[in-house]
Design an enzyme around this catalytic site. Sequence first.
Site, PDB file in Angstrom:
ATOM      1  N   ASP A  53       3.923 -26.979  82.319  1.00 47.12           N
ATOM      2  CA  ASP A  53       5.026 -27.518  81.529  1.00 47.12           C
ATOM      3  C   ASP A  53       6.306 -26.924  82.107  1.00 47.12           C
ATOM      4  O   ASP A  53       6.518 -25.712  82.036  1.00 47.12           O
ATOM      5  CB  ASP A  53       4.893 -27.122  80.055  1.00 47.12           C
ATOM      6  CG  ASP A  53       3.685 -27.793  79.394  1.00 47.12           C
ATOM      7  OD1 ASP A  53       3.204 -28.805  79.935  1.00 47.12           O
ATOM      8  OD2 ASP A  53       3.243 -27.304  78.338  1.00 47.12           O
TER       9      ASP A  53
ATOM     10  N   ASP B   1      -3.342 -36.726  72.547  1.00 52.01           N
ATOM     11  CA  ASP B   1      -3.141 -35.410  71.932  1.00 52.01           C
ATOM     12  C   ASP B   1      -3.958 -35.395  70.650  1.00 52.01           C
ATOM     13  O   ASP B   1      -3.778 -36.251  69.785  1.00 52.01           O
ATOM     14  CB  ASP B   1      -1.663 -35.184  71.586  1.00 52.01           C
ATOM     15  CG  ASP B   1      -0.810 -34.978  72.828  1.00 52.01           C
ATOM     16  OD1 ASP B   1      -1.372 -34.689  73.896  1.00 52.01           O
ATOM     17  OD2 ASP B   1       0.422 -35.101  72.724  1.00 52.01           O
TER      18      ASP B   1
END
Lengths: 214, 256
Positions: free
Chosen positions: B131, B12
């Site tokens: 997600d 990330d």
Amino acid sequence: MSIDIAVIDYGMGNLRSVSKAIEHVAPGCSVVVTGDPVQVASARRVVFPGQGAMPDCMREMEARGLRQALLDAARDKPFLGICIGLQMLFEHSEEGDTPGLGLLPGRVRRFPAERMKTSGGEKLKVPHMGWNEVEQVPHALWAGIPDRSRFYFVHSYYPEPADAGLVAGWSAYPFRFACAAARANVFAVQFHPEKSHVAGLRLLANFVAWQPAA
Amino acid sequence: MGLAKRIIPCLDVTAGRVVKGVNFVELKDAGDPVEIARRYDEQGADELTFLDITASSDDRDLILHIIEAVASQVFIPLTVGGGVRAVEDVRRLLNAGADKVSINTSAVQNPQLVADASGRYGSQCIVVAVDAKRVPGDGPLRWEVYTHGGRRATGLDALEWGRKMQALGAGEILLTSMDRDGTRIGFDLELTSAFSSALDIPVIASGGVGNLDHLADGVTIGHADAVLAASIFHYGEFTVRQAKEHMARRGIEVRL
């Protein structure tokens, strides 16, 4: 300026990975990404990559006037096809029912849904994506690469050469298919050597050094 | 022997640094992206995924420079996601050296983007990130799609959404359990398995890995084609090679 290696650009996808990997293994060479038939003709070696759908690739290649330059290069220069660049060398692809360049006899087929299962019955996904083993058929471009090394694949169609003598490597998903083809100065792979870590870089280095018998 | 199951470390990235959050918030610095990418490459990572979690557009271009730097040194597939809104964003990332581009929020806002991008560049380079969060209740298991880094519910059924993305040309699904992300208690294996059996394209399991058995379970129980993890690798707890050796001992085919 003379060009050592021309990476053929016909507007389909990312050629940066291919040129970067070749520059990495051939630091002294001039590597040019080009769609200009004149530059292709002046290069000592030609790399023919490809991504995307076969009908689009053939159309874009034709639109740039590259057919003759490719056929000429494949006649006598060290020539490396990668992925769709391999598929386009054959006579025909099932993808969009598309005629190829016809440099190599054979067809390109889609992985058939009804056969995509392991012997244990587990579903196999298409595209065939990831690292698979390659069983080598002896060739100068495999030098220094252990047999059954893994290379990175991502494709939904595979070549079926008409002549078993053209096969330079096999893989299996789940059935055996030709993942490399070779004839004289032409070598072509379904996998991506530029994304296949040490084994892939070695294959590219072997291509840069390759002196096919005349 | 055949196709190996892939292990994908995930980085990330924000403001040029790798960070790690818990349940998508509370970011901690984990290092320089190029350095970390090289380390994972040396350890035998099968691919790398970079998620640009930059909230502001100020830092957006940084990821392109990072990908360029990584792509000139690391010769394995690179996936980049975060902030992809248009076919033009896909083009810029591919030109910077990405092999695949992951689309999440924008796919929900504009599903046609997935069709346009895969039509232009091929399904092989279009990953749709889903997600998913469990919908509470006693009925059959259901998951809902979230966007905006897990902050916004969409009302979409995750499995139906996955099928739609496959039909529109996605080449792969990066499936993150919102319930498990950052918890270190393992993947949501029911979610992973439901996706893998419903879809014909590869599914990458993500969210919740805390030990090496979790990775193996993702494949053996979740039937994932690839497993993605971040924190267990970033903080040096395990190397990618240890993860692969462990999976091999569990009978999973990996590239060693």
